[in-house]
Design a protein around this motif. Sequence first.
Motif, PDB file in Angstrom:
ATOM      1  N   CYS A 137     -51.043   4.386  44.309  1.00  0.00           N
ATOM      2  CA  CYS A 137     -50.096   3.299  44.560  1.00  0.00           C
ATOM      3  C   CYS A 137     -49.248   3.005  43.330  1.00  0.00           C
ATOM      4  O   CYS A 137     -49.762   2.962  42.208  1.00  0.00           O
ATOM      5  N   TRP A 138     -47.962   2.796  43.555  1.00  0.00           N
ATOM      6  CA  TRP A 138     -46.996   2.450  42.523  1.00  0.00           C
ATOM      7  C   TRP A 138     -46.247   1.192  42.948  1.00  0.00           C
ATOM      8  O   TRP A 138     -46.104   0.920  44.138  1.00  0.00           O
ATOM      9  N   ILE A 139     -45.744   0.472  41.954  1.00  0.00           N
ATOM     10  CA  ILE A 139     -44.762  -0.581  42.201  1.00  0.00           C
ATOM     11  C   ILE A 139     -43.426  -0.087  41.655  1.00  0.00           C
ATOM     12  O   ILE A 139     -43.347   0.431  40.537  1.00  0.00           O
ATOM     13  N   LEU A 140     -42.386  -0.247  42.462  1.00  0.00           N
ATOM     14  CA  LEU A 140     -41.042   0.183  42.085  1.00  0.00           C
ATOM     15  C   LEU A 140     -40.146  -1.045  41.990  1.00  0.00           C
ATOM     16  O   LEU A 140     -40.301  -1.987  42.771  1.00  0.00           O
ATOM     17  N   GLY A 141     -39.203  -1.025  41.051  1.00  0.00           N
ATOM     18  CA  GLY A 141     -38.322  -2.177  40.962  1.00  0.00           C
ATOM     19  C   GLY A 141     -37.212  -1.991  39.960  1.00  0.00           C
ATOM     20  O   GLY A 141     -37.172  -1.004  39.218  1.00  0.00           O
TER      21      GLY A 141
ATOM     22  N   PRO B 266     -49.360   1.839  38.361  1.00  0.00           N
ATOM     23  CA  PRO B 266     -48.200   2.473  37.724  1.00  0.00           C
ATOM     24  C   PRO B 266     -46.916   1.782  38.168  1.00  0.00           C
ATOM     25  O   PRO B 266     -46.840   1.246  39.285  1.00  0.00           O
ATOM     26  N   TYR B 267     -45.900   1.838  37.298  1.00  0.00           N
ATOM     27  CA  TYR B 267     -44.644   1.131  37.567  1.00  0.00           C
ATOM     28  C   TYR B 267     -43.474   2.056  37.269  1.00  0.00           C
ATOM     29  O   TYR B 267     -43.439   2.725  36.233  1.00  0.00           O
ATOM     30  N   CYS B 268     -42.514   2.096  38.194  1.00  0.00           N
ATOM     31  CA  CYS B 268     -41.295   2.897  37.989  1.00  0.00           C
ATOM     32  C   CYS B 268     -40.077   1.991  38.058  1.00  0.00           C
ATOM     33  O   CYS B 268     -39.872   1.281  39.055  1.00  0.00           O
ATOM     34  N   PHE B 269     -39.264   2.024  36.997  1.00  0.00           N
ATOM     35  CA  PHE B 269     -38.040   1.222  36.943  1.00  0.00           C
ATOM     36  C   PHE B 269     -36.875   2.026  37.512  1.00  0.00           C
ATOM     37  O   PHE B 269     -36.661   3.192  37.143  1.00  0.00           O
ATOM     38  N   ALA B 270     -36.084   1.388  38.393  1.00  0.00           N
ATOM     39  CA  ALA B 270     -34.952   2.054  39.049  1.00  0.00           C
ATOM     40  C   ALA B 270     -33.725   2.022  38.139  1.00  0.00           C
ATOM     41  O   ALA B 270     -32.780   1.255  38.361  1.00  0.00           O
ATOM     42  N   HIS B 271     -33.732   2.865  37.133  1.00  0.00           N
ATOM     43  CA  HIS B 271     -32.646   2.977  36.158  1.00  0.00           C
ATOM     44  C   HIS B 271     -31.324   3.298  36.846  1.00  0.00           C
ATOM     45  O   HIS B 271     -30.258   2.827  36.437  1.00  0.00           O
TER      46      HIS B 271
ATOM     47  N   ILE C 287     -30.157   2.299  39.621  1.00  0.00           N
ATOM     48  CA  ILE C 287     -29.545   1.139  40.278  1.00  0.00           C
ATOM     49  C   ILE C 287     -28.821   0.259  39.266  1.00  0.00           C
ATOM     50  O   ILE C 287     -27.728  -0.240  39.531  1.00  0.00           O
ATOM     51  N   THR C 288     -29.419   0.069  38.115  1.00  0.00           N
ATOM     52  CA  THR C 288     -28.881  -0.877  37.121  1.00  0.00           C
ATOM     53  C   THR C 288     -28.094  -0.205  36.002  1.00  0.00           C
ATOM     54  O   THR C 288     -27.643  -0.887  35.087  1.00  0.00           O
ATOM     55  N   ASP C 289     -27.929   1.122  36.072  1.00  0.00           N
ATOM     56  CA  ASP C 289     -27.342   1.881  34.960  1.00  0.00           C
ATOM     57  C   ASP C 289     -28.142   1.675  33.675  1.00  0.00           C
ATOM     58  O   ASP C 289     -27.602   1.716  32.569  1.00  0.00           O
ATOM     59  N   GLY C 290     -29.422   1.427  33.845  1.00  0.00           N
ATOM     60  CA  GLY C 290     -30.311   1.286  32.687  1.00  0.00           C
ATOM     61  C   GLY C 290     -30.475  -0.129  32.177  1.00  0.00           C
ATOM     62  O   GLY C 290     -31.367  -0.393  31.368  1.00  0.00           O
ATOM     63  N   HIS C 291     -29.632  -1.054  32.638  1.00  0.00           N
ATOM     64  CA  HIS C 291     -29.722  -2.423  32.143  1.00  0.00           C
ATOM     65  C   HIS C 291     -31.058  -3.050  32.565  1.00  0.00           C
ATOM     66  O   HIS C 291     -31.423  -3.043  33.735  1.00  0.00           O
ATOM     67  N   GLY C 292     -31.773  -3.578  31.603  1.00  0.00           N
ATOM     68  CA  GLY C 292     -33.035  -4.223  31.882  1.00  0.00           C
ATOM     69  C   GLY C 292     -34.246  -3.321  31.874  1.00  0.00           C
ATOM     70  O   GLY C 292     -35.382  -3.791  32.000  1.00  0.00           O
ATOM     71  N   ALA C 293     -34.034  -2.015  31.708  1.00  0.00           N
ATOM     72  CA  ALA C 293     -35.159  -1.076  31.755  1.00  0.00           C
ATOM     73  C   ALA C 293     -36.144  -1.318  30.622  1.00  0.00           C
ATOM     74  O   ALA C 293     -37.359  -1.421  30.841  1.00  0.00           O
ATOM     75  N   ALA C 294     -35.647  -1.398  29.394  1.00  0.00           N
ATOM     76  CA  ALA C 294     -36.533  -1.583  28.245  1.00  0.00           C
ATOM     77  C   ALA C 294     -37.289  -2.903  28.351  1.00  0.00           C
ATOM     78  O   ALA C 294     -38.490  -2.963  28.053  1.00  0.00           O
ATOM     79  N   GLU C 295     -36.598  -3.952  28.791  1.00  0.00           N
ATOM     80  CA  GLU C 295     -37.227  -5.262  28.892  1.00  0.00           C
ATOM     81  C   GLU C 295     -38.325  -5.267  29.962  1.00  0.00           C
ATOM     82  O   GLU C 295     -39.427  -5.792  29.743  1.00  0.00           O
ATOM     83  N   ALA C 296     -38.030  -4.675  31.124  1.00  0.00           N
ATOM     84  CA  ALA C 296     -39.016  -4.648  32.206  1.00  0.00           C
ATOM     85  C   ALA C 296     -40.242  -3.846  31.812  1.00  0.00           C
ATOM     86  O   ALA C 296     -41.384  -4.264  32.068  1.00  0.00           O
ATOM     87  N   LEU C 297     -40.031  -2.703  31.185  1.00  0.00           N
ATOM     88  CA  LEU C 297     -41.169  -1.871  30.784  1.00  0.00           C
ATOM     89  C   LEU C 297     -41.984  -2.537  29.682  1.00  0.00           C
ATOM     90  O   LEU C 297     -43.211  -2.402  29.638  1.00  0.00           O
TER      91      LEU C 297
ATOM     92  N   ALA D 171     -42.718   4.743  34.340  1.00  0.00           N
ATOM     93  CA  ALA D 171     -41.795   5.839  34.640  1.00  0.00           C
ATOM     94  C   ALA D 171     -40.421   5.239  34.898  1.00  0.00           C
ATOM     95  O   ALA D 171     -40.283   4.024  35.079  1.00  0.00           O
ATOM     96  N   VAL D 172     -39.406   6.082  34.915  1.00  0.00           N
ATOM     97  CA  VAL D 172     -38.066   5.643  35.292  1.00  0.00           C
ATOM     98  C   VAL D 172     -37.486   6.634  36.292  1.00  0.00           C
ATOM     99  O   VAL D 172     -37.800   7.827  36.262  1.00  0.00           O
ATOM    100  N   ALA D 173     -36.644   6.122  37.177  1.00  0.00           N
ATOM    101  CA  ALA D 173     -35.894   6.959  38.114  1.00  0.00           C
ATOM    102  C   ALA D 173     -34.432   6.912  37.701  1.00  0.00           C
ATOM    103  O   ALA D 173     -33.854   5.830  37.595  1.00  0.00           O
ATOM    104  N   VAL D 174     -33.833   8.078  37.436  1.00  0.00           N
ATOM    105  CA  VAL D 174     -32.494   8.154  36.867  1.00  0.00           C
ATOM    106  C   VAL D 174     -31.580   9.028  37.721  1.00  0.00           C
ATOM    107  O   VAL D 174     -32.042   9.927  38.428  1.00  0.00           O
ATOM    108  N   TYR D 175     -30.279   8.749  37.625  1.00  0.00           N
ATOM    109  CA  TYR D 175     -29.300   9.673  38.198  1.00  0.00           C
ATOM    110  C   TYR D 175     -29.108  10.815  37.207  1.00  0.00           C
ATOM    111  O   TYR D 175     -28.823  10.581  36.022  1.00  0.00           O
TER     112      TYR D 175
END
Length: 336
Positions: free
Chosen positions: A168-172, A187-192, A194-204, A220-224
């Motif tokens: 199980c993961w949480i995505l956001g 585990p947690y994956c940040f949707a980079h 969606i936000t163009d990376g804004h907030g990724a470092a803070e959320a992680l 983890a991060v999900a990126v274009y």
Amino acid sequence: MLPALSILDQSTIVSGRTAADAIQETLALARLADGLGYRRYWLAEHHNSESHAGSAPEILIAAIAATTRRIRVGSAGVMLPHYAALKVAEQFRALEAIAPGRIDLGLGRAPGSDGRTAHALNPNAASAADHFPAQVRDLLGWLGDGLPEGHPFRAIRASPQVETRPECWILGSSDYGAQVAAFFGLPYCFAHFITDGHGAAEALAIYRETWRGAGKPHGAVAVYALAADTREEAERLFLPRALWRLHRDRGHYPPLPTAAEAEAHPWTEAERARVDRMRESALIGTAAQVREGIADLAARLGVAEVAVLTPCHDAAARRRSVTLLAEAFAQVPAAA
């Protein structure tokens, strides 16, 4: 050290092809990714969309899991407030019976749709998201943790009873998901992307600081990301995605245009400036350039896994990108 590489697929509908074509392209790309050594293949959930055909990730997971041999297959994610936690638990227990030890259950809180569609999926949509943590608790309980004492459904067992359970993961794309993941030790994956990376470092950072799990936090991060044989070709393939993003930012979700349609668009100066800003966070170029960008981003964010999202009108170019990145990360299995 290079991060592990996975794929996130939205089953993008493109100009001139149908939603059914998008689903078939997803199935074909998953089989390719399995042979190329990608760690995971994740399917997104969207509803009432002319842009994305992936409305039922659990169905696509079943089809892919049954036709692949080693790659993990999962959701990115199931939008839990739309559904009963028991039903989701049973779906993913059934998936574990199809591919034991290879199923991921990524959970999201966002609607993946507009408000009216969310209400059609769940008449209590206006307040459903507020119960997300409780739903996660119940879902984990039915997957094997057990429901708490005094829970009204404690005696109910999720079927089928299988020996393994999904990961199980949480995505956001905000601090909220990071805190939920930390609270439950998931585990947690940040949707980079969606936000163009804004907030990724803070959320992680919040995820790590508030971690309550037994082991170590796993981010983890999900990126274009899109790789091509030349930087120029990558830029040409990127332009339709950039134009689609402009439409999305205005509340429109059309099919992904062709490169020719994107080039013919009457670009304003403001739009060109917006696209330039998109390029700052988009990982595009040759395989070596994208590999360097992914490795740098993973190191800066302190994550060991990266999932790449590559919506592309040209299906062959998308397959080429996936292949180039697999080779650049030296992850192709010897037998492939």
